[in-house]
Design a protein around this motif. Sequence first.
Motif, PDB file in Angstrom:
ATOM      1  N   ALA A 147     -12.423  71.239 -20.201  1.00  0.00           N
ATOM      2  CA  ALA A 147     -11.941  69.859 -20.243  1.00  0.00           C
ATOM      3  C   ALA A 147     -12.603  69.058 -21.352  1.00  0.00           C
ATOM      4  CB  ALA A 147     -12.176  69.173 -18.896  1.00  0.00           C
ATOM      5  N   VAL A 148     -13.767  69.508 -21.829  1.00  0.00           N
ATOM      6  CA  VAL A 148     -14.476  68.747 -22.854  1.00  0.00           C
ATOM      7  C   VAL A 148     -13.697  68.723 -24.167  1.00  0.00           C
ATOM      8  CG1 VAL A 148     -15.868  70.611 -23.881  1.00  0.00           C
ATOM      9  CG2 VAL A 148     -16.819  68.300 -23.713  1.00  0.00           C
ATOM     10  N   ALA A 149     -12.829  69.704 -24.401  1.00  0.00           N
ATOM     11  CA  ALA A 149     -11.995  69.700 -25.611  1.00  0.00           C
ATOM     12  C   ALA A 149     -10.937  68.606 -25.554  1.00  0.00           C
ATOM     13  CB  ALA A 149     -11.324  71.061 -25.800  1.00  0.00           C
ATOM     14  N   TYR A 150     -10.591  68.168 -24.361  1.00  0.00           N
ATOM     15  CA  TYR A 150      -9.591  67.120 -24.191  1.00  0.00           C
ATOM     16  C   TYR A 150     -10.218  65.725 -24.152  1.00  0.00           C
ATOM     17  CZ  TYR A 150      -6.010  70.605 -23.051  1.00  0.00           C
ATOM     18  OH  TYR A 150      -5.115  71.658 -23.104  1.00  0.00           O
ATOM     19  N   VAL A 151     -11.335  65.575 -23.452  1.00  0.00           N
ATOM     20  CA  VAL A 151     -11.874  64.230 -23.176  1.00  0.00           C
ATOM     21  C   VAL A 151     -13.253  63.991 -23.777  1.00  0.00           C
ATOM     22  CG1 VAL A 151     -10.505  63.983 -21.087  1.00  0.00           C
ATOM     23  CG2 VAL A 151     -12.794  64.991 -20.936  1.00  0.00           C
ATOM     24  N   GLY A 152     -13.860  65.014 -24.380  1.00  0.00           N
ATOM     25  CA  GLY A 152     -15.177  64.835 -24.970  1.00  0.00           C
ATOM     26  C   GLY A 152     -16.283  64.811 -23.925  1.00  0.00           C
ATOM     27  N   MET A 153     -17.521  64.734 -24.397  1.00  0.00           N
ATOM     28  CA  MET A 153     -18.668  64.719 -23.492  1.00  0.00           C
ATOM     29  C   MET A 153     -18.638  63.504 -22.575  1.00  0.00           C
ATOM     30  SD  MET A 153     -20.536  67.426 -24.084  1.00  0.00           S
ATOM     31  CE  MET A 153     -20.969  68.619 -25.367  1.00  0.00           C
ATOM     32  N   THR A 154     -18.283  62.341 -23.128  1.00  0.00           N
ATOM     33  CA  THR A 154     -18.268  61.120 -22.326  1.00  0.00           C
ATOM     34  C   THR A 154     -17.205  61.201 -21.252  1.00  0.00           C
ATOM     35  OG1 THR A 154     -19.061  59.838 -24.219  1.00  0.00           O
ATOM     36  CG2 THR A 154     -18.035  58.617 -22.427  1.00  0.00           C
ATOM     37  N   GLY A 155     -16.019  61.648 -21.620  1.00  0.00           N
ATOM     38  CA  GLY A 155     -14.954  61.766 -20.643  1.00  0.00           C
ATOM     39  C   GLY A 155     -15.265  62.785 -19.566  1.00  0.00           C
ATOM     40  N   LEU A 156     -15.916  63.888 -19.950  1.00  0.00           N
ATOM     41  CA  LEU A 156     -16.278  64.902 -18.963  1.00  0.00           C
ATOM     42  C   LEU A 156     -17.315  64.357 -17.989  1.00  0.00           C
ATOM     43  CD1 LEU A 156     -16.043  67.743 -17.855  1.00  0.00           C
ATOM     44  CD2 LEU A 156     -17.664  68.518 -19.591  1.00  0.00           C
ATOM     45  N   SER A 157     -18.280  63.603 -18.486  1.00  0.00           N
ATOM     46  CA  SER A 157     -19.254  62.969 -17.590  1.00  0.00           C
ATOM     47  C   SER A 157     -18.549  62.055 -16.591  1.00  0.00           C
ATOM     48  CB  SER A 157     -20.282  62.165 -18.392  1.00  0.00           C
ATOM     49  OG  SER A 157     -21.323  62.982 -18.878  1.00  0.00           O
ATOM     50  N   PHE A 158     -17.574  61.291 -17.072  1.00  0.00           N
ATOM     51  CA  PHE A 158     -16.845  60.383 -16.186  1.00  0.00           C
ATOM     52  C   PHE A 158     -16.129  61.157 -15.083  1.00  0.00           C
ATOM     53  CE2 PHE A 158     -12.678  58.541 -15.182  1.00  0.00           C
ATOM     54  CZ  PHE A 158     -13.075  57.378 -14.552  1.00  0.00           C
ATOM     55  N   LEU A 159     -15.428  62.231 -15.440  1.00  0.00           N
ATOM     56  CA  LEU A 159     -14.680  62.993 -14.440  1.00  0.00           C
ATOM     57  C   LEU A 159     -15.616  63.651 -13.426  1.00  0.00           C
ATOM     58  CD1 LEU A 159     -11.955  64.646 -16.696  1.00  0.00           C
ATOM     59  CD2 LEU A 159     -11.634  62.811 -15.022  1.00  0.00           C
ATOM     60  N   LEU A 160     -16.762  64.149 -13.889  1.00  0.00           N
ATOM     61  CA  LEU A 160     -17.716  64.759 -12.968  1.00  0.00           C
ATOM     62  C   LEU A 160     -18.318  63.718 -12.037  1.00  0.00           C
ATOM     63  CD1 LEU A 160     -19.471  67.224 -15.442  1.00  0.00           C
ATOM     64  CD2 LEU A 160     -17.990  67.846 -13.520  1.00  0.00           C
TER      65      LEU A 160
END
Length: 527
Positions: A147-160
């Motif tokens: 998922a990090v390829a779609y939303v980046g590190m920041t977006g992945l942190s948010f989803l987690l």
Amino acid sequence: MERRPLIPAVGLGVVGGVLLTASYEPVALPWLLPLGVACYALATRGHGVRRAGLVGLVFGVVFYFSHIVWMKDSVGPDAWVALSTVEALFYGLLGLAVPLLRRLPAWPLWLAAAWTTMETVRSGWPFSGMPWGRIAFAAIDTPAAPAVAYVGMTGLSFLLALSGFCLARFAEAVLARERRRGSAAAAVGVLAVLVTPAVLPYDVPETGSTTVAVVQGDVPGPGNDILWDHLGVTRNHVDATVRLAADVDAGRVPRPDFVLWPENSTAVDPFEPGEVNTGIREAVAAVQVPVMVGAIVDGGPKYVLNQGIVWDPRTGPGDRYTKHHPVPYGEYIPFRDIWNPTFGQLALITRDMKSGTRTEPLRVAGVRVSDAICFDVAYDDVMPPQVRAGAELLTVQTSNASFIFTHQIEQQFAITRLRAIEAGRWLTVASTNGQSGVIAPDGSVVASAKPRTTSVLVERVGLSTALTPAMRLGAWPARMFTLLTLAALVAGAVTYRRRRQFDGPAQETPAAEPTELSPTPSEAPVV
């Protein structure tokens, strides 16, 4: 509002901090991460602002002191305590916001945005911050990593974070015997978003290929002190490169297009005449391709530069990348004009390391290369801008000798692998004595060198020019979550204040005094 007991909440905060630490290396049980985040929400639930801040601080202390415990023995207990304390405070500050955000509908969403904003701020402030401990960094080798390829590190942190807070909301519904369908559906929905990229990964097409030789020369002596024999470190890398040239000439390995040396492969200025300069020229002349040298370069009487230098066999030194994020109190002294310490390990920092600003990729053997030096790999403002500027390949030059007997090297390697997925690029990482490797765009390790060994990895890697959605988004996710957090805090503060005015212990209505009876006809005055 009913006030919950403080001691059980503090205990739950301790459990949450332990679970979150166990999500990362060396334990590496990432499925514990949502549980740790859920514990944070449950521990701070039902408290006022100050108590929630205290519980959040306890969580932060337990998590961060244990997460970077490697710093205690490698850098020093004073640096470990100081940095851990500063970083733990951010979890306490987030705790202060919890009572405000919980007043809002769909509070897991707003709290996840606030958690992500907190990570963004502490990763860049103060003194360039410390990104270690971002929850996205625990996702490697899980279905959530693509998922990090779609939303980046920041977006992945948010989803987690959102998955953990939705889990907490479901637990609250179960405990309160409320309807659970909505909270369960939200948790399942977030998990579905997280793991869908594992089924539909974002593939970046390759536009070419190149062959890279990654040199891990090893560190003489105890292995954890780069300065114990810094000339020996350089000589190890020179000798390994010369042996590589002999293997190429003998046909035992393919000829590389360029060679990657690690950070601190030369601990003195390589431009000055002497043994180091001679050694580099010897290695480059033997292999007959450019060598990316990691060097400490003289920057005048007050400064030094930590650089990656492209050293060509015909034209000599050329393109250079300078480390963006030197370590405060490790590589420079903040506010030295006001406070210039001359004691302990700080006395060894006689000159400050300057920060680099380059965002253009290096040109190495006709390839546009994104470079990062050591901790730079954990920052969002280093490699992604170079990829957007046209980098076809990622490289990391690092010197983890100080941490070689700790689990820091494993944590950093996990971050490095996630960067490859985020950018959709091949990545090569060279370390002085571990952990060096070649990483594919899906985060898999194609080749690696054992720590504390002299090794040369020669691999053909792909080149790419297309951008993943994460690279296109850039800093926008961080900006969006910051704006959402500010708006939610304002709305939550208004609601919190209103309810504080009206919520409270019920007041008994005083009994009405009996009304006086009118005079009866017999008592009426006679007119």
